[in-house]
Design a protein around this motif. Structure first.
Motif, PDB file in Angstrom:
ATOM      1  N   GLN A 169      42.445  42.316  41.110  1.00  0.00           N
ATOM      2  CA  GLN A 169      42.132  41.079  41.841  1.00  0.00           C
ATOM      3  C   GLN A 169      40.749  41.126  42.492  1.00  0.00           C
ATOM      4  O   GLN A 169      40.193  40.100  42.858  1.00  0.00           O
ATOM      5  N   TRP A 170      40.237  42.341  42.702  1.00  0.00           N
ATOM      6  CA  TRP A 170      38.945  42.485  43.381  1.00  0.00           C
ATOM      7  C   TRP A 170      37.789  42.511  42.404  1.00  0.00           C
ATOM      8  O   TRP A 170      36.661  42.761  42.772  1.00  0.00           O
ATOM      9  N   ARG A 171      38.072  42.232  41.169  1.00  0.00           N
ATOM     10  CA  ARG A 171      37.073  42.380  40.122  1.00  0.00           C
ATOM     11  C   ARG A 171      35.911  41.385  40.291  1.00  0.00           C
ATOM     12  O   ARG A 171      34.779  41.670  39.949  1.00  0.00           O
ATOM     13  N   ASP A 172      36.193  40.191  40.779  1.00  0.00           N
ATOM     14  CA  ASP A 172      35.156  39.168  40.874  1.00  0.00           C
ATOM     15  C   ASP A 172      35.551  38.206  41.989  1.00  0.00           C
ATOM     16  O   ASP A 172      36.195  37.197  41.746  1.00  0.00           O
ATOM     17  N   LEU A 173      35.173  38.534  43.187  1.00  0.00           N
ATOM     18  CA  LEU A 173      35.665  37.782  44.333  1.00  0.00           C
ATOM     19  C   LEU A 173      34.495  37.477  45.267  1.00  0.00           C
ATOM     20  O   LEU A 173      33.752  38.385  45.639  1.00  0.00           O
ATOM     21  N   ARG A 174      34.345  36.213  45.631  1.00  0.00           N
ATOM     22  CA  ARG A 174      33.251  35.876  46.558  1.00  0.00           C
ATOM     23  C   ARG A 174      33.606  36.327  47.967  1.00  0.00           C
ATOM     24  O   ARG A 174      34.737  36.169  48.411  1.00  0.00           O
ATOM     25  N   GLY A 222      55.489  52.837  46.558  1.00  0.00           N
ATOM     26  CA  GLY A 222      56.210  51.691  46.016  1.00  0.00           C
ATOM     27  C   GLY A 222      56.015  50.424  46.812  1.00  0.00           C
ATOM     28  O   GLY A 222      56.338  49.347  46.354  1.00  0.00           O
ATOM     29  N   VAL A 223      55.485  50.529  48.021  1.00  0.00           N
ATOM     30  CA  VAL A 223      55.269  49.336  48.842  1.00  0.00           C
ATOM     31  C   VAL A 223      53.783  49.267  49.178  1.00  0.00           C
ATOM     32  O   VAL A 223      52.985  48.764  48.387  1.00  0.00           O
ATOM     33  N   GLY A 224      53.383  49.817  50.334  1.00  0.00           N
ATOM     34  CA  GLY A 224      51.975  49.772  50.716  1.00  0.00           C
ATOM     35  C   GLY A 224      51.089  50.546  49.748  1.00  0.00           C
ATOM     36  O   GLY A 224      49.935  50.195  49.533  1.00  0.00           O
ATOM     37  N   ALA A 225      51.650  51.590  49.143  1.00  0.00           N
ATOM     38  CA  ALA A 225      50.839  52.430  48.250  1.00  0.00           C
ATOM     39  C   ALA A 225      50.408  51.685  46.992  1.00  0.00           C
ATOM     40  O   ALA A 225      49.597  52.194  46.219  1.00  0.00           O
ATOM     41  N   ARG A 226      50.946  50.472  46.781  1.00  0.00           N
ATOM     42  CA  ARG A 226      50.523  49.720  45.600  1.00  0.00           C
ATOM     43  C   ARG A 226      49.090  49.223  45.703  1.00  0.00           C
ATOM     44  O   ARG A 226      48.559  48.693  44.721  1.00  0.00           O
ATOM     45  N   ILE A 227      48.439  49.407  46.864  1.00  0.00           N
ATOM     46  CA  ILE A 227      47.032  49.023  46.964  1.00  0.00           C
ATOM     47  C   ILE A 227      46.160  49.798  45.987  1.00  0.00           C
ATOM     48  O   ILE A 227      45.052  49.373  45.694  1.00  0.00           O
ATOM     49  N   ASP A 228      46.617  50.941  45.499  1.00  0.00           N
ATOM     50  CA  ASP A 228      45.764  51.656  44.535  1.00  0.00           C
ATOM     51  C   ASP A 228      46.257  51.507  43.097  1.00  0.00           C
ATOM     52  O   ASP A 228      45.844  52.237  42.205  1.00  0.00           O
ATOM     53  N   GLU A 229      47.154  50.534  42.872  1.00  0.00           N
ATOM     54  CA  GLU A 229      47.605  50.312  41.493  1.00  0.00           C
ATOM     55  C   GLU A 229      46.668  49.326  40.772  1.00  0.00           C
ATOM     56  O   GLU A 229      46.106  48.435  41.392  1.00  0.00           O
ATOM     57  N   PRO A 230      46.512  49.508  39.465  1.00  0.00           N
ATOM     58  CA  PRO A 230      45.541  48.705  38.716  1.00  0.00           C
ATOM     59  C   PRO A 230      45.760  47.192  38.846  1.00  0.00           C
ATOM     60  O   PRO A 230      44.779  46.442  38.909  1.00  0.00           O
ATOM     61  N   GLU A 231      47.032  46.752  38.914  1.00  0.00           N
ATOM     62  CA  GLU A 231      47.298  45.311  38.971  1.00  0.00           C
ATOM     63  C   GLU A 231      46.678  44.699  40.225  1.00  0.00           C
ATOM     64  O   GLU A 231      46.124  43.607  40.201  1.00  0.00           O
ATOM     65  N   GLN A 280      26.857  39.038  47.492  1.00  0.00           N
ATOM     66  CA  GLN A 280      27.763  37.915  47.746  1.00  0.00           C
ATOM     67  C   GLN A 280      29.140  38.167  47.143  1.00  0.00           C
ATOM     68  O   GLN A 280      30.136  37.659  47.632  1.00  0.00           O
ATOM     69  N   THR A 281      29.153  38.906  46.051  1.00  0.00           N
ATOM     70  CA  THR A 281      30.375  39.014  45.261  1.00  0.00           C
ATOM     71  C   THR A 281      30.918  40.429  45.292  1.00  0.00           C
ATOM     72  O   THR A 281      30.165  41.393  45.104  1.00  0.00           O
ATOM     73  N   VAL A 282      32.230  40.546  45.528  1.00  0.00           N
ATOM     74  CA  VAL A 282      32.883  41.853  45.473  1.00  0.00           C
ATOM     75  C   VAL A 282      33.215  42.147  44.022  1.00  0.00           C
ATOM     76  O   VAL A 282      33.690  41.282  43.291  1.00  0.00           O
ATOM     77  N   ARG A 283      32.939  43.370  43.580  1.00  0.00           N
ATOM     78  CA  ARG A 283      33.234  43.763  42.202  1.00  0.00           C
ATOM     79  C   ARG A 283      34.424  44.712  42.114  1.00  0.00           C
ATOM     80  O   ARG A 283      35.053  44.827  41.063  1.00  0.00           O
ATOM     81  N   ALA A 284      34.676  45.454  43.185  1.00  0.00           N
ATOM     82  CA  ALA A 284      35.812  46.388  43.137  1.00  0.00           C
ATOM     83  C   ALA A 284      36.132  46.880  44.542  1.00  0.00           C
ATOM     84  O   ALA A 284      35.256  46.924  45.408  1.00  0.00           O
ATOM     85  N   LEU A 285      37.405  47.179  44.736  1.00  0.00           N
ATOM     86  CA  LEU A 285      37.832  47.854  45.960  1.00  0.00           C
ATOM     87  C   LEU A 285      38.749  48.974  45.512  1.00  0.00           C
ATOM     88  O   LEU A 285      39.825  48.729  44.985  1.00  0.00           O
ATOM     89  N   LYS A 286      38.281  50.204  45.682  1.00  0.00           N
ATOM     90  CA  LYS A 286      39.030  51.343  45.136  1.00  0.00           C
ATOM     91  C   LYS A 286      39.403  52.290  46.274  1.00  0.00           C
ATOM     92  O   LYS A 286      38.540  52.866  46.910  1.00  0.00           O
TER      93      LYS A 286
END
Lengths: 219, 266
Positions: free
Chosen positions: B195-200, B182-191, B167-173
């Motif tokens: 957000q995907w650490r604990d998501l229903r 600097g734009v789209g590539a920020r999907i792999d930045e820690p910040e 049910q719960t997402v723990r990570a998206l890496k």
């Protein structure tokens, strides 16, 4: 007007530096100088592309029709850049990820096309290759200085070896985060240009326009 | 720039035929050079990408070590799933199964109906390799799914880590993409990853709600607890991430497999 080879190689270092005198290639100089290792790798790549690019353009310069010369030069340069990019991705995967698009963008680096068009089209193979290497080294010199300053003051390290311990790890060094942002490269390059022109006043450009005073205006 | 040598060489005759001949010859030689290098280096590129894939998976596992106890790839339960039924296919070796290759071949892949193709993939393999992290009583702590989809200018590839309850997402890496630095590539930045650490992902009725929020004020909507913030300036990339998750957690993706995990506690 055949310069001797040593002058061809060394003149672009200070006297005719592509970055500080001609103000070319600034974009990549801002982008890849956040640390010394990327600056070094970028320098190496640009020297290779310039040397082989100018060399090959010079080899076929007598066969290139005037009307298609730019597109022929760009084809040669682009192919060299793709080859270098592929080699980096194979043998320096981590660093190539950090350089990301900036290796590909060497194709549009004004220095490379500039040397091909203004020098290699009119000079023999040896002179053109040396001119390419010289200009590459001139670009590298500035890149390495900027990269070293930015990494040292921005992270307290050089080549990823920690020299100053930041306050976050209990040391006494407060990292200058500005150094990791692109504007700092502008300031540093500006400072280098000022320093060189102070030492070599002949590099100072003549003022093209002077502001008119009110008296002149009213006449 | 002073001191250029005089234009001593005569400028060559400028006939159209000559221009064409020189242009074609140069293009041919350069094309040949690029092709040979690309083909020669391809095995090394593939090995690098594979190593990166595994390295990123290990990073995720290390970050989630409080949930999943298995921290190295060797301790994972690797399986190949038949996506249409959600069952394991134990005849296929997960270590050698190549999902990309399978997706490219007609016999081992299926066309995705256009209305379901949220990830823009056009075809997907019939099978998918998955990893299960099991706890001390063999219960499933984490499920690790490979997901991919079209971003702004490249194919995004990532590991999606879900809780054993699915049910719960723990990570998206993300382990591979070519988005704008600097734009789209920020999907792999820690910040953003945080957000995907604990998501229903699903609501209580089992409806898939997960997604990426794209407009300001979205945090107040009903979907807030199922969504992460998009990245400013990277709308197309984050839309790609959104579509990718909706596809792979949807009925043409891993939905059957996740349902089976829930019902049977494999």
């Amino acid at each position: 007007m055949q310069d001797n080879n040593w002058r061809i190689l060394t003149r672009p270092l200070i006297d005719d530096n592509p970055l500080t005198l001609q103000i070319l290639g600034i974009c990549s100089a801002l982008a890849v100088t956040t640390s010394l290792d990327t600056a070094l790798l970028m320098s190496l790549v640009v020297v290779c592309v310039l040397a082989f690019g100018s060399g090959s353009v010079s080899l076929i310069r007598k066969h290139i029709p005037h009307s298609v010369r730019i597109i022929v030069q760009i084809t040669i340069i682009a192919s060299l850049v793709i080859v270098v990019d592929q080699v980096l991705q194979a043998y320096a995967f981590e660093l190539s990820k950090r350089l990301s698009v900036f290796v590909g963008l060497i194709i549009t680096n004004c220095i490379v096309l500039g040397r091909a068009e203004s020098y290699a089209m009119h000079n023999n193979f040896v002179a053109s290759t040396l001119d390419g290497i010289g200009n590459g080294l001139g670009y590298s010199l500035i890149l390495i200085i900027v990269g070293a300053i930015r990494e040292f003051f921005g992270k307290g390290s050089l080549l990823n070896v920690q020299i100053l311990i930041p306050t976050s790890q209990g040391g006494s060094f407060e990292p200058l985060h500005l150094m990791l942002l692109p504007p700092s490269a502008f300031f540093i390059i500006g400072g280098i240009i000022w320093f060189i022109r102070r030492k070599r006043p002949q590099q100072v450009e003549k003022t093209e326009f002077t502001l008119r005073t009110r008296e002149q205006e009213s006449k | 720039m002073g001191g250029h040598a005089a234009m001593s060489e005569a400028i060559p005759k400028d006939s159209t035929a000559r221009a064409l001949a020189v242009a074609l010859t140069v293009a041919f030689i350069c094309g040949l050079l690029v092709s040979v290098v690309a083909v020669q280096l391809r095995p090394i590129h593939k090995a690098n990408i594979e190593a990166e894939r595994i390295a990123q998976l290990e990073l995720v596992l290390a970050a989630l070590s409080d949930i999943g106890r298995a921290q190295s790839i060797e301790n994972l339960d690797a399986r190949v799933v038949v996506l249409a039924s959600g069952a394991f296919d134990d005849n296929l070796d997960p270590a050698t199964f190549d999902a990309d290759k399978a997706a490219a071949r007609p016999g081992t892949s299926v066309a995705i109906p256009a209305d379901l193709d949220l990830a823009g993939l056009k075809r997907r393999a019939l099978y998918a390799p998955v990893y299960l992290v099991r706890g001390t009583n063999q219960q499933i702590d984490l499920v690790i799914l490979p997901v991919s989809g079209r971003g702004y200018q490249s194919t995004l590839r990532a590991w999606l880590v879900m809780d054993g309850d699915t049910q719960t997402v723990r990570a998206l890496k993300f382990y591979q993409h070519g988005e704008t630095p600097g734009v789209g590539a920020r999907i792999d930045e820690p910040e953003w990853e945080a957000q995907w650490r604990d998501l229903r992902a699903f609501d209580d009725a089992g409806v898939l709600r997960i997604g990426v929020r794209l407009q300001a004020g979205g945090a107040l909507s009903d979907d807030a607890e199922y969504q992460v913030d998009g990245i400013s300036g990277a709308t197309r990339t984050t839309q790609g991430v959104d579509g990718m998750l909706r596809f792979w957690l949807g009925e043409f993706g891993f939905a059957k497999f996740l349902q089976r995990l829930r019902e049977e506690q494999l």
